[in-house]
Design a protein around this motif. Structure first.
Motif, mmCIF file in Angstrom:
data_model
loop_
_atom_site.group_PDB
_atom_site.id
_atom_site.type_symbol
_atom_site.label_atom_id
_atom_site.label_comp_id
_atom_site.label_asym_id
_atom_site.label_seq_id
_atom_site.Cartn_x
_atom_site.Cartn_y
_atom_site.Cartn_z
ATOM 1 N N LEU A 638 -6.482 -9.605 -29.395
ATOM 2 C CA LEU A 638 -6.366 -11.000 -29.810
ATOM 3 C C LEU A 638 -4.905 -11.423 -29.883
ATOM 4 N N PHE A 639 -4.032 -10.463 -30.130
ATOM 5 C CA PHE A 639 -2.603 -10.753 -30.258
ATOM 6 C C PHE A 639 -2.030 -11.468 -29.034
ATOM 7 N N PRO A 640 -2.231 -10.971 -27.799
ATOM 8 C CA PRO A 640 -1.649 -11.684 -26.649
ATOM 9 C C PRO A 640 -2.259 -13.063 -26.426
ATOM 10 N N ILE A 641 -3.553 -13.215 -26.741
ATOM 11 C CA ILE A 641 -4.209 -14.516 -26.559
ATOM 12 C C ILE A 641 -3.637 -15.540 -27.522
ATOM 13 N N CYS A 642 -3.604 -15.179 -28.796
ATOM 14 C CA CYS A 642 -3.110 -16.119 -29.809
ATOM 15 C C CYS A 642 -1.632 -16.430 -29.587
ATOM 16 N N THR A 643 -0.860 -15.415 -29.216
ATOM 17 C CA THR A 643 0.572 -15.642 -28.988
ATOM 18 C C THR A 643 0.788 -16.591 -27.814
ATOM 19 N N THR A 644 0.043 -16.375 -26.740
ATOM 20 C CA THR A 644 0.193 -17.240 -25.566
ATOM 21 C C THR A 644 -0.241 -18.668 -25.872
ATOM 22 N N LEU A 645 -1.381 -18.833 -26.549
ATOM 23 C CA LEU A 645 -1.834 -20.176 -26.906
ATOM 24 C C LEU A 645 -0.856 -20.839 -27.875
#
Length: 775
Positions: A638-645
């Motif tokens: 979830l970390f890369p998704i939330c960071t990118t968004l």
């Protein structure tokens, strides 16, 4: 599965022959890709909005209009008017054109006693200075023509070219390019500009074709270089490339075989398959090399054991990636569905090729592979790979500072959350073009000097014959709706035309303007008389044959969907009050469809990611065999998704038809390396190591292929930044960035969480050993 691997190794020649024969039809279909970016492609065939739009076109005709515009100090000179007449005649005769409206074929209603005639703005015959001046007075005093085919200052003119429906983008593109070439050939040095939805669509289609020809070979070459630099074995690198090339031929060939087209969304399928499918190959080739050096250079045994040891994690990584993409079938944006289905199928093809066909390739090329094993060895002093040594040291550092790593992660999450709250959705197709693009510059010129070229269609329907549009009251309702919408959308909408405007013109001519500008007849008999006087070609464009449906056509500037939401909200609040119970209304046309797509994107974001998350979590439970470890494994994904968004929200990058896929794509791909990390961690725990030792050894066991696949994925996605369409560029940059954050999640956050929480897998927990004893 192990038995099938043994068959592939033992009968590798037969396996390769079958694969070669099976590839031939896919190669043929791959070479016959077609391209289409029409708005219809973004909806399912049975979508109610598309169905209504089709009905609208059947009743009122095609609404796709191309604007041909030029500017001069004075349009009303004999030379310019003669040119406009010649250009109008040329375009009216051109294939693919339904009708043309310009200064030289426009007519205005003129009263003559007790009748009305329609006189041309420019009469037939020679254009003299006197004729030109008369045309100036007639055109600039005519409310309908001003702002539509001539600017109020008389310096910019527009030819509105209504196109016939086309069966394909290729046909439309040829017709528009032919129109432009014909117009330019007779322009006499005038700078003609071309605008409108069809021009944008054809331009995006051409750019998509260009990007499709660029992305795949560039991605292929970059992957080949990266894999070679990592493996330092040309033969192994080449086999990996041949394997993924076959995968792409099968995946894209299947897409074309099923009758699908390439557009700004589906253009990513081929390069994404290249990047994803190399991951399994890298793990198998890297593990093969380790086994080959470890077991006394026994090639067959190394090939066999590499495939046997890794088919299970490769299967799980393929399933999770496939689920991430397959979650797109829950969306309502058709190209996103197509990307999901065919990429998911391609991922499973990649698993089959990597686990069964790649070992066959290795067996068939044994001499070349073994010859290159000693060339340019990546091993450093003491026979250790420098990258593995560096990753092992990183493992010690993460374990020793696991609390700090988690704390930094928590602090970063707060900033990311704020950025996510600023996310917005946008499907402005003109904004897809780069600022320096010729078509985009022409659009801005036309919008700034004369009119908007995006049609916004509103249909008012009488619920019964007693309120149809043969009644003056109905015409007044039509006029009031049009006026209020124009007032509310001032600055965005530049022009409006409806039956009320047309009959007001006739009424004004009949009464010699005595009743005032824009006035409508008060008697139904008068209105019916005007119907008899009206031009049938005009009536069929603005009223249905039974006079129950009336069309209001607004001309809008290209812009974000916020304007469409604004007019819809106003219509719900005010138009309903004006219409009462005798009428109903509906928006349609390209602008309406873009707005619907915007809503679909929002629904798609929630559906696809929610589906992907649930499916992948279930899959991770089977991989981890521990609810706690499965839960921990989802955090770094979830970390890369939330960071990118979050970055998108901070920077102001919108979610559109391409970037909407980032969340589901990221979780589907990022979890692959998590699966490999956890698989090796569990094996090390089962071998009797404590949590600290198991984590550090896992960095050495699988850290290198994790880094390799992440570098390949990052670089492959960054290739999209060379694209020609903004959403694809943004998708590439953001997806590549998310792969980098996924690497950080797997090598920093995941091991730190495992060490802090210590799920009951290793002997320090099972035997009650104190953490301090495990060094």
């Amino acid at each position: 599965m192990n038995r099938l691997i043994d068959v592939a190794v033992s009968h590798h020649r037969r396996v390769l022959l079958l694969v070669f024969l099976a590839t031939l039809p896919f190669l043929w279909f791959y070479a016959h890709q077609s391209f289409r970016n029409h708005i219809n492609e973004f909806f399912d065939a049975d979508d109610p909005d598309i169905a209504y739009y089709t009905t609208f076109q059947e009743v009122f005709g095609n609404d796709e209009v191309m604007a041909v515009v030029f500017r001069d100090t004075d349009i009303f000179t004999p030379e310019n008017l003669s040119f406009i007449r010649d250009l109008t005649d040329l375009m009216e005769r051109h294939a693919g054109v339904q009708r043309v409206l310009s200064l030289t074929n426009a007519e205005v209603a003129v009263g003559d006693g007790d009748t009305v005639s329609f006189d041309p703005v420019l009469p037939d015959g020679a254009v003299t200075s006197e004729v030109a001046e008369a045309s100036r007075g007639m055109a600039l005093s005519h409310e309908i023509l001003t702002g539509q085919v001539i600017s109020a200052d008389g310096t910019t003119t527009c030819l509105l070219v209504e196109l016939l429906p086309f069966d394909s983008n290729e046909e439309k593109g040829k017709a528009i390019r032919s129109l432009q070439a014909a117009a330019d050939s007779v322009s006499g040095g005038r700078h003609l500009r071309y605008s409108g939805g069809p021009c944008v669509e054809v331009e995006i289609n051409a750019l998509t074709r260009r990007d499709n020809m660029l992305f795949t070979p560039v991605t292929f070459l970059i992957i080949m270089v990266i894999v070679y630099l990592m493996l330092r074995n040309a033969a192994l690198s080449l086999l990996g490339q041949v394997n993924i090339l076959i995968i792409v031929l099968w995946g894209v060939g299947l897409l074309v075989m099923c009758g699908e087209v390439v557009n700004t969304v589906t253009v990513v399928i081929a390069p994404v398959l290249l990047a994803i499918s190399i991951a399994d190959s890298i793990h198998i080739l890297s593990h093969y090399r380790t086994l080959y050096n470890r077991n006394g250079r026994n090639h067959r045994a190394a090939v066999r054991e590499a495939a046997r040891n890794l088919w299970r994690p490769c299967l799980f990584t393929s399933l999770t990636t496939g689920m991430g993409y397959l979650s797109f079938v829950t969306t309502t944006v058709r190209p996103v569905k197509i990307v999901g289905v065919f990429t998911a199928v391609g991922v499973m093809i990649a698993f089959f090729m990597s686990v069964f066909v790649l070992p066959a390739f290795l067996m068939a090329c044994r001499a070349a592979v073994e010859k290159r094993h000693g060339d340019r060895s990546p091993l450093g002093k003491g026979g250790q790979d420098p990258l593995i040594g560096m990753l092992t040291r990183l493992g010690h550092w993460v374990v020793a500072r696991s609390g700090v790593v988690v704390l930094v992660f928590v602090v970063a999450a707060a900033g990311v959350g704020y950025g996510m709250n600023r996310l917005r959705f946008d499907t402005d197709f003109a904004a897809y073009l780069k600022d320096g693009n010729r078509v985009k510059k022409d659009i801005r010129f036309v919008e700034g000097n004369i009119r908007g070229t995006v049609p916004v269609e509103m249909v008012i329907e009488a619920v019964g014959p007693e309120s149809d549009f043969t009644h003056p009251e109905s015409m007044k309702v039509l006029s009031e709706v049009a006026d209020e919408v124009m007032a509310h959308m001032a600055g965005q909408y530049t022009h409006v035309f409806s039956a009320a405007d047309y009959f007001a013109e006739i009424h004004g001519a009949f009464t010699d303007g005595e009743v005032g500008e824009g006035a409508l007849p008060g008697s139904r008999l008068d209105l019916l008389d005007y119907y008899e006087l009206a031009d049938p070609e005009v009536l069929e464009r603005i009223l249905s044959p039974d006079y129950r449906m009336a069309r209001i056509s607004f001309a809008s500037k290209f812009g974000p969907n916020a304007s469409a939401e604004k007019v819809r909200a106003f219509a719900e609040a005010r138009v309903g009050q004006i219409l009462g119970s005798n009428y109903r209304y509906r928006f349609t046309g390209l602008s309406s469809l873009y707005n619907t797509m915007d809503k679909n994107l929002k629904i798609s974001q929630v559906r696809s990611f929610g589906t992907a998350f649930v499916l992948i979590f279930v899959m991770m439970f089977f991989v981890c065999k521990s609810p706690l470890l499965a839960l921990l494994s989802m955090v770094p994904n979830l970390f890369p998704i939330c960071t990118t968004l979050g970055i998108m929200g901070w920077v102001g990058i919108p979610l559109d038809t391409s970037t909407i896929m980032i969340a589901s794509v990221t979780i589907g791909i990022a979890v692959d390396d998590t699966i490999h990390f956890i698989t090796w961690f569990r094996r090390n725990c089962e071998a009797g190591l404590c949590t600290r030792e198991a984590l550090v050894k896992t960095f050495g066991d699988t850290g290198k292929p994790i880094v390799m696949t992440s570098v390949v994925l990052c670089t492959a996605y960054f290739v999209f930044m060379t694209g020609s369409v903004k959403p694809v560029i943004a998708f590439g940059a953001l997806a590549g960035l998310s792969m980098f954050f996924a690497l950080l999640g797997d090598l920093l956050i995941l091991p730190a969480l495992i060490y802090l929480i210590k799920p009951a897998l290793c002997r320090d927990e099972a035997q009650g050993d104190a953490p301090g004893r495990c060094v």
